[in-house]
Write a protein that holds these residues in place. Structure first.
Motif, PDB file in Angstrom:
ATOM      1  N   GLU A  13       7.435   8.187 -10.264  1.00  0.00           N
ATOM      2  CA  GLU A  13       6.785   8.564  -8.984  1.00  0.00           C
ATOM      3  C   GLU A  13       5.793   7.879  -8.648  1.00  0.00           C
ATOM      4  OE1 GLU A  13       5.032  12.935  -7.321  1.00  0.00           O
ATOM      5  OE2 GLU A  13       5.885  12.839  -9.312  1.00  0.00           O
ATOM      6  N   LYS A  14       4.690   7.707  -9.572  1.00  0.00           N
ATOM      7  CA  LYS A  14       3.467   6.740  -9.048  1.00  0.00           C
ATOM      8  C   LYS A  14       4.034   5.131  -8.422  1.00  0.00           C
ATOM      9  CE  LYS A  14       0.166   8.724 -12.208  1.00  0.00           C
ATOM     10  NZ  LYS A  14      -0.668   8.263 -13.448  1.00  0.00           N
ATOM     11  N   MET A  15       5.249   4.668  -9.204  1.00  0.00           N
ATOM     12  CA  MET A  15       5.645   3.533  -8.832  1.00  0.00           C
ATOM     13  C   MET A  15       6.271   3.536  -7.195  1.00  0.00           C
ATOM     14  SD  MET A  15       8.645   1.127 -10.800  1.00  0.00           S
ATOM     15  CE  MET A  15       7.705   1.220 -12.137  1.00  0.00           C
ATOM     16  N   ASN A  16       6.976   4.690  -7.342  1.00  0.00           N
ATOM     17  CA  ASN A  16       7.723   4.873  -6.036  1.00  0.00           C
ATOM     18  C   ASN A  16       6.572   4.884  -4.752  1.00  0.00           C
ATOM     19  OD1 ASN A  16      10.066   4.933  -7.010  1.00  0.00           O
ATOM     20  ND2 ASN A  16      10.247   6.766  -6.903  1.00  0.00           N
ATOM     21  N   LYS A  17       5.356   5.717  -5.196  1.00  0.00           N
ATOM     22  CA  LYS A  17       4.222   5.638  -4.120  1.00  0.00           C
ATOM     23  C   LYS A  17       3.630   4.453  -3.791  1.00  0.00           C
ATOM     24  CE  LYS A  17       3.162  10.585  -5.110  1.00  0.00           C
ATOM     25  NZ  LYS A  17       1.944  11.455  -5.849  1.00  0.00           N
ATOM     26  N   GLY A  18       3.598   3.677  -4.852  1.00  0.00           N
ATOM     27  CA  GLY A  18       3.143   2.455  -4.784  1.00  0.00           C
ATOM     28  C   GLY A  18       3.683   1.522  -3.793  1.00  0.00           C
ATOM     29  N   ILE A  19       5.071   1.540  -4.183  1.00  0.00           N
ATOM     30  CA  ILE A  19       5.862   0.589  -3.440  1.00  0.00           C
ATOM     31  C   ILE A  19       6.062   1.215  -2.052  1.00  0.00           C
ATOM     32  CG2 ILE A  19       8.379   0.108  -2.923  1.00  0.00           C
ATOM     33  CD1 ILE A  19       8.822   0.333  -5.915  1.00  0.00           C
ATOM     34  N   THR A  20       5.973   2.705  -1.689  1.00  0.00           N
ATOM     35  CA  THR A  20       5.812   3.194  -0.279  1.00  0.00           C
ATOM     36  C   THR A  20       4.578   2.533   0.390  1.00  0.00           C
ATOM     37  OG1 THR A  20       7.178   5.205  -1.113  1.00  0.00           O
ATOM     38  CG2 THR A  20       5.965   5.239   0.773  1.00  0.00           C
ATOM     39  N   LEU A  21       3.409   2.853  -0.459  1.00  0.00           N
ATOM     40  CA  LEU A  21       2.122   2.290   0.281  1.00  0.00           C
ATOM     41  C   LEU A  21       1.925   0.855   0.548  1.00  0.00           C
ATOM     42  CD1 LEU A  21      -0.700   3.064   0.746  1.00  0.00           C
ATOM     43  CD2 LEU A  21      -1.327   2.549  -1.364  1.00  0.00           C
ATOM     44  N   ILE A  26       2.533  -3.422   4.574  1.00  0.00           N
ATOM     45  CA  ILE A  26       3.145  -4.356   5.377  1.00  0.00           C
ATOM     46  C   ILE A  26       3.702  -4.186   6.637  1.00  0.00           C
ATOM     47  CG2 ILE A  26       5.413  -5.730   5.288  1.00  0.00           C
ATOM     48  CD1 ILE A  26       5.024  -5.717   2.282  1.00  0.00           C
ATOM     49  N   THR A  27       4.397  -2.918   6.908  1.00  0.00           N
ATOM     50  CA  THR A  27       4.860  -2.494   8.234  1.00  0.00           C
ATOM     51  C   THR A  27       3.923  -2.354   9.302  1.00  0.00           C
ATOM     52  OG1 THR A  27       6.363  -1.018   7.211  1.00  0.00           O
ATOM     53  CG2 THR A  27       6.136  -0.565   9.472  1.00  0.00           C
ATOM     54  N   ILE A  28       2.690  -2.068   8.939  1.00  0.00           N
ATOM     55  CA  ILE A  28       1.432  -2.017   9.648  1.00  0.00           C
ATOM     56  C   ILE A  28       1.041  -3.313  10.075  1.00  0.00           C
ATOM     57  CG2 ILE A  28      -0.934  -1.645  10.113  1.00  0.00           C
ATOM     58  CD1 ILE A  28      -0.422   0.988   8.207  1.00  0.00           C
ATOM     59  N   LEU A  31       3.811  -4.668  12.491  1.00  0.00           N
ATOM     60  CA  LEU A  31       3.527  -3.974  13.835  1.00  0.00           C
ATOM     61  C   LEU A  31       2.275  -4.779  14.426  1.00  0.00           C
ATOM     62  CD1 LEU A  31       3.899  -0.345  12.890  1.00  0.00           C
ATOM     63  CD2 LEU A  31       5.498  -1.763  14.368  1.00  0.00           C
ATOM     64  N   LEU A  32       1.137  -4.904  13.796  1.00  0.00           N
ATOM     65  CA  LEU A  32       0.135  -5.547  14.422  1.00  0.00           C
ATOM     66  C   LEU A  32       0.355  -6.998  14.980  1.00  0.00           C
ATOM     67  CD1 LEU A  32      -2.639  -4.460  12.197  1.00  0.00           C
ATOM     68  CD2 LEU A  32      -2.628  -3.827  14.394  1.00  0.00           C
ATOM     69  N   ILE A  33       1.126  -7.833  14.098  1.00  0.00           N
ATOM     70  CA  ILE A  33       1.576  -8.979  14.566  1.00  0.00           C
ATOM     71  C   ILE A  33       2.322  -9.091  15.760  1.00  0.00           C
ATOM     72  CG2 ILE A  33       2.858 -11.018  14.145  1.00  0.00           C
ATOM     73  CD1 ILE A  33       1.895 -10.603  11.200  1.00  0.00           C
ATOM     74  N   LEU A  34       3.444  -7.879  15.672  1.00  0.00           N
ATOM     75  CA  LEU A  34       4.253  -7.986  16.824  1.00  0.00           C
ATOM     76  C   LEU A  34       3.635  -7.466  18.241  1.00  0.00           C
ATOM     77  CD1 LEU A  34       7.420  -6.151  15.320  1.00  0.00           C
ATOM     78  CD2 LEU A  34       7.235  -8.538  16.054  1.00  0.00           C
TER      79      LEU A  34
END
Length: 456
Positions: A13-21, A26-28, A31-34
């Motif tokens: 669960e912690k690993m999944n949360k880390g990956i999600t974060l 990365i998404t942010i 988006l900022l670059i775009l």
């Protein structure tokens, strides 16, 4: 086993949360670059909005130019020549033309008109050129300067000529009067410590312009009748304000043209109308020195002071012209025939009005210049302001000849204390040069004496 399974699930669960974060970060970033790319695409130098604004600007300029082109093309006669009367009639019908600032009617080409806030020049061969916006243009608010001179811009004024100070800086104030900057280098004040060291400042100016000074002619109070100042204190306060301003700014402005009137003046009894400093005006003659000073103060603009020039200021103008290498000392002091309106000079008059028979009664007998007129030598010819580019230097017209110009200097003759400079159309350029000093009584008012105004 249940406990082990629970631990694994917790780690997963912690690993999944880390990956999600990480993914979120990365998404942010993406988006900022775009977003940055999008903003640049819209507003950058080559952005969509920038191109749209540029396109709009070019469309407006093209529209203004086309309006003038149509007026020009419809102004040719059957002989294939431009008819100025027809051109003026056509320009008066142009939508968006500023008739006042365009100074219609046009009397000669080239000429500049203002259409939809764009300056458009009509050339001698009928070419039409858009020079850019005349109003709201930051370039017209930026003045050239050096460590030795920092021209000021009165509130509401704009630059109309001069990318550097060696060719002449010309501004137009909010009343359409035109002024030229006269540089007085800050480096001449080696003995001055503050802007209120008036004696030291004036001495430094006198030393700097020593070649144009004349013994016993001084900037001093004589009488109220002479200049209108009520006493010596008022006169000196006025002079000190000039000295301080010139010291701090490294110069001052003078009228581009002689002080003018919209209508010709014929007698001393003519009403004292509002003066102007504009091209194609009649010289504001038939005034005493005191009246000339009183009219000069009416030209105040942008919070600055206007006045007849002091004697030292006229000398500084001569030194400025010499320093810029435009005219030599000989042309300023010995013989000004080649650049002044004198009896013995011959040159082309290209605009305005002239008269070859000015008389003591003041009659102009004026002739409008419709085509180039060559003034013959040995002819006394009085001109409206700016009638010949040949008689200009660094953007200043008719310093030499045309009419005498009153100053605030006291002459060496106590019976004739009112000083004037520069000679007239009836004089000879080798005798009454640009730097020459003349004098008259305090009540002298005649057709061959006018004035030029300073601004500080």
């Amino acid at each position: 086993m249940g406990i082990i399974t629970s631990v694994k699930d917790e780690k997963q669960e912690k690993m999944n949360k880390g990956i999600t974060l990480i993914a979120l970060v990365i998404t942010i970033i993406v988006l900022l670059i775009l977003a940055g790319i999008s903003i640049a695409t819209l507003t950058g130098e080559n952005g969509v909005l920038t191109k749209a604004n540029t396109g709009k600007e070019e469309t407006l300029k093209a529209s203004a130019k086309e309006k003038v082109q149509v007026a020009v093309m419809g102004s040719f006669g059957t002989d294939g020549k431009m008819d100025l009367d027809t051109l003026n009639k056509n320009l008066n019908q142009v939508e968006g033309i500023d008739k006042e600032k365009s100074k219609l009617p046009i009397t000669s080409l080239p000429a500049t008109v203002l259409v939809d806030d764009y300056k458009i020049t009509i050339g001698e061969k009928a070419q039409v050129i858009v020079e850019g916006q005349n109003l709201g243009n930051d370039d017209n608010k930026t003045l050239p300067s050096t460590a030795d001179t920092k021209p000021f811009l009165p509130e509401g004024a704009q630059k109309i000529e001069g990318t550097n100070l060696d060719t002449g800086l010309v501004i137009k104030d909010s009343n359409d009067n035109e002024w030229v900057w006269v540089e007085v280098p800050k480096s001449i004040y080696s003995e001055v410590t503050t802007s209120t060291d008036y004696t030291e400042i004036e001495t430094a100016m006198q030393n700097y312009a020593s070649n144009y000074r004349q013994s016993a002619w001084v900037d001093t109070f004589y009488s109220t009748e002479q200049h209108g100042f009520t006493n010596e204190i008022e006169y000196n306060n006025h002079k000190n304000s000039m000295l301080e301003s010139v010291f701090e700014n490294g110069g001052f402005y003078i009228g581009r043209y002689e002080t003018g009137s919209e209508t010709p003046r014929f007698l001393a009894s003519d009403s004292l109308t509002m003066p102007i400093i504009q091209r194609d005006a009649y010289p504001y003659n038939w005034v005493t020195c005191r009246q000339a000073q009183e009219k000069a103060t009416e030209l105040t603009t942008g919070g600055k002071t206007t006045s007849l020039m002091f004697g030292i200021q006229w000398d500084l103008v001569m030194k400025f012209i010499e320093d810029k290498g435009v005219k030599s000392q000989e042309e300023l002091k010995t013989n000004s025939t080649e650049w002044g309106n004198y009896n013995n000079a011959t040159f082309a008059i290209t605009r305005g009005f002239y008269t070859t028979s000015p008389t003591i009664s003041g009659s102009w007998n004026q002739v409008k210049v419709t085509t180039k007129y060559t003034k013959p030598s040995s002819t006394s010819t009085l001109l409206t302001t700016g009638a010949s580019d040949r008689n200009s230097v660094l953007g200043i017209y008719d310093l030499a000849g045309n009419i005498w110009e009153w100053t605030l200097e006291k002459s060496s003759d106590s019976n004739n204390p009112s000083a004037n400079r520069g000679g007239t159309y009836n004089d000879f350029g080798a005798e009454y040069t640009a730097s020459y000093r003349g004098y008259n009584t305090m009540v002298q008012s005649i057709y061959y004496i006018g004035s030029r105004v300073a601004l500080w």
